[in-house]
Design a protein around this motif. Structure first.
Motif, PDB file in Angstrom:
ATOM      1  N   GLU A 134      -1.704  -3.213  -2.015  1.00  0.00           N
ATOM      2  CA  GLU A 134      -1.694  -4.569  -1.512  1.00  0.00           C
ATOM      3  C   GLU A 134      -3.012  -5.245  -1.864  1.00  0.00           C
ATOM      4  OE1 GLU A 134      -0.919  -4.495   2.620  1.00  0.00           O
ATOM      5  OE2 GLU A 134       1.213  -3.995   2.400  1.00  0.00           O
ATOM      6  N   HIS A 187      -2.585 -12.926  -6.448  1.00  0.00           N
ATOM      7  CA  HIS A 187      -3.039 -12.694  -5.081  1.00  0.00           C
ATOM      8  C   HIS A 187      -4.566 -12.687  -4.986  1.00  0.00           C
ATOM      9  CE1 HIS A 187       1.076 -11.658  -3.961  1.00  0.00           C
ATOM     10  NE2 HIS A 187       1.118 -10.903  -5.037  1.00  0.00           N
ATOM     11  N   GLU A 244       1.728  -5.520  -3.844  1.00  0.00           N
ATOM     12  CA  GLU A 244       1.732  -6.617  -4.827  1.00  0.00           C
ATOM     13  C   GLU A 244       1.383  -6.163  -6.239  1.00  0.00           C
ATOM     14  OE1 GLU A 244       0.727  -8.353  -0.801  1.00  0.00           O
ATOM     15  OE2 GLU A 244      -0.189  -6.793  -2.039  1.00  0.00           O
TER      16      GLU A 244
END
Length: 347
Positions: free
Chosen positions: A345, A223, A131
Motif C-alpha cells: 500500500e 498514489h 496499490e
C-alpha cells in the motif's frame, strides 16, 4: 476339576494360539519397557544429548553473538539459521533411542526458541489488494532462455520490475521483450528497473565495488512518489581456508544503507539480490531501517535460492514507510534464483 498345571507341549501350543501364556509374556515385556523409562537411570542417561540440545538452544537464541572473527562463522550460521531446526528431530531420535528423559526435557528449549524465531513465518499473513505490485529477480547472466524469462516476468502483473545480473549483450533482449508491459525503464550496469509509471531522478548508487550493481529511481505512482532501489550486492563464498568470505558484500551493505538513510523521499522500496538473509547481522545497515515483505505479509519462509532446491531467501523486497499486503515467490525462469513478488500500500 480344571487342571492346575499344563505340560510343556500344552504351554507351547497355548502360546502359539495367543492364550494366557502369550498374554503373560506381553505383560512382562510391557513392564520391562516401562522399567527402562522409569527410575533414576532415565534422568542420568543422555548427558551428551542433553548438552547438545542446550548448545543448539544457545546457538539459536544468541546467533548474533556467534563470532565472525573466524571465517565469518556467525554470518554463515545466520544465513541458514532456519535450517538449524532440523537438528531438533535428530536429537529427539537420539533421546528416544537412549531413553533419556533429561534429553527430552532439554529439547523443549531449542524447540520453543526456534518457534519464537520462525513460527510466525509458518502462518499465512498475506492479504488482498495493495496499490503497487513489485517483482525482483536475479535473471542470471547464464540464463539459457532470456526471451522466455522476460515473457514470464512481463506476464507477472507487476507494476514495478527490478532485474539483476543482466549481461551486457542481453540488455537489448530484455528491453525489447518488456517494452509492451513496461513503458518506462532504466538500466545501469548489470541492474535495471522497469515500471508502468514514469521514472524520475534515476542514478547509480555507489556500493564501493568496481562495477555498477545498484541504482536508485523515483517511481511516480498515482498514489505518490516512491524511491526504489535496485541492488545486487557482491557474492559471498564458503571456502575451506578462508571460511565465509563476505567482506565486499558487508561494505556494500553499509554504503547502500547510508544511501537509503539520506534519501529525501519518505517511502522507499528496496528490490534486489542481497546475497544474505534478514538474519545476517552484516546486513544490519539495511535491515535495521526496513521491513521484509515476506516477514510481514508472506506465507512460509519464501526461500528463493537456489531455484532447484531453495534453502535461503537472499532475494529481498523491503519497505520503509510502506505497508506490505502480501508476498510470494514466482515459478522459475531458467535462473538459479526464483523471482519474488509483493504487493504494498502506498500513501
Amino acid at each position: 476339576m480344571a487342571r492346575a498345571f499344563m505340560t510343556e507341549a500344552e504351554r507351547t501350543d497355548d502360546a502359539e494360539r495367543g492364550g494366557p501364556g502369550r498374554t503373560v509374556r506381553l505383560r512382562l515385556g510391557l513392564l520391562q519397557e516401562r522399567g527402562r523409562w522409569s527410575g533414576p537411570g532415565t534422568w542420568r542417561r543422555g548427558v551428551v544429548l542433553t548438552w547438545s540440545a542446550l548448545g543448539l538452544a544457545a546457538a539459536l537464541l544468541l546467533h548474533s553473538r556467534v563470532p565472525n572473527a573466524i571465517g565469518n562463522l556467525g554470518s554463515l550460521w545466520e544465513t541458514f539459521l532456519p535450517w538449524g531446526g532440523l537438528l531438533i528431530p535428530v536429537l529427539l531420535a537420539g533421546a528416544l533411542i537412549r531413553r533419556s528423559a533429561t534429553a527430552l526435557v532439554a529439547l523443549l528449549v531449542p524447540a520453543l526458541i526456534w518457534w519464537s524465531l520462525f513460527g510466525g513465518l509458518m502462518s499465512d499473513k498475506s492479504g488482498s489488494g495493495g496499490e503497487l505490485t513489485v517483482v525482483t529477480h536475479n535473471v542470471s547472466a547464464a540464463n539459457p532462455d532470456p526471451v522466455a524469462a522476460a515473457g514470464r516476468l512481463a506476464a507477472s502483473g507487476a507494476d514495478v520490475l527490478a532485474l539483476q545480473e543482466i549481461a551486457g549483450d542481453r540488455v537489448p533482449v530484455y528491453e525489447r521483450e518488456l517494452a509492451d508491459a513496461f513503458p518506462y525503464h532504466v538500466v545501469i550496469g548489470t541492474v535495471g528497473l522497469w515500471s508502468t509509471s514514469p521514472l524520475d531522478d534515476t542514478r547509480h548508487v555507489d556500493t564501493g565495488i568496481g562495477w555498477k550493481r545498484a541504482l536508485r529511481a523515483t517511481v511516480q505512482t498515482r498514489h505518490g512518489d516512491v524511491a526504489v532501489y535496485v541492488a545486487h550486492l557482491p557474492s559471498v563464498r564458503v571456502e575451506f581456508r578462508s571460511g565465509f568470505t563476505a567482506g565486499q558484500r558487508d561494505e556494500a551493505a553499509r554504503l547502500l544503507g547510508q544511501a537509503i538513510v539520506d534519501d529525501p523521499v519518505d517511502e522507499v522500496l528496496l528490490l534486489g539480490d542481497l546475497n544474505g538473509t534478514m538474519n545476517d547481522r552484516a546486513l544490519a545497515p539495511v535491515t535495521a531501517q526496513m521491513r521484509s515483505t515476506q516477514g510481514a505479509a508472506g506465507d512460509g519462509m519464501g526461500f528463493s535460492w537456489p531455484a532447484d532446491f531453495p534453502m535461503a531467501r537472499i532475494d529481498q523486497i523491503m519497505v520503509k514507510n510502506l505497508d506490505p499486503v502480501s508476498s510470494w515467490t514466482l515459478p522459475g525462469t531458467g535462473s538459479d534464483h526464483l523471482p519474488v513478488a509483493a504487493s504494498v500500500e502506498v500513501g
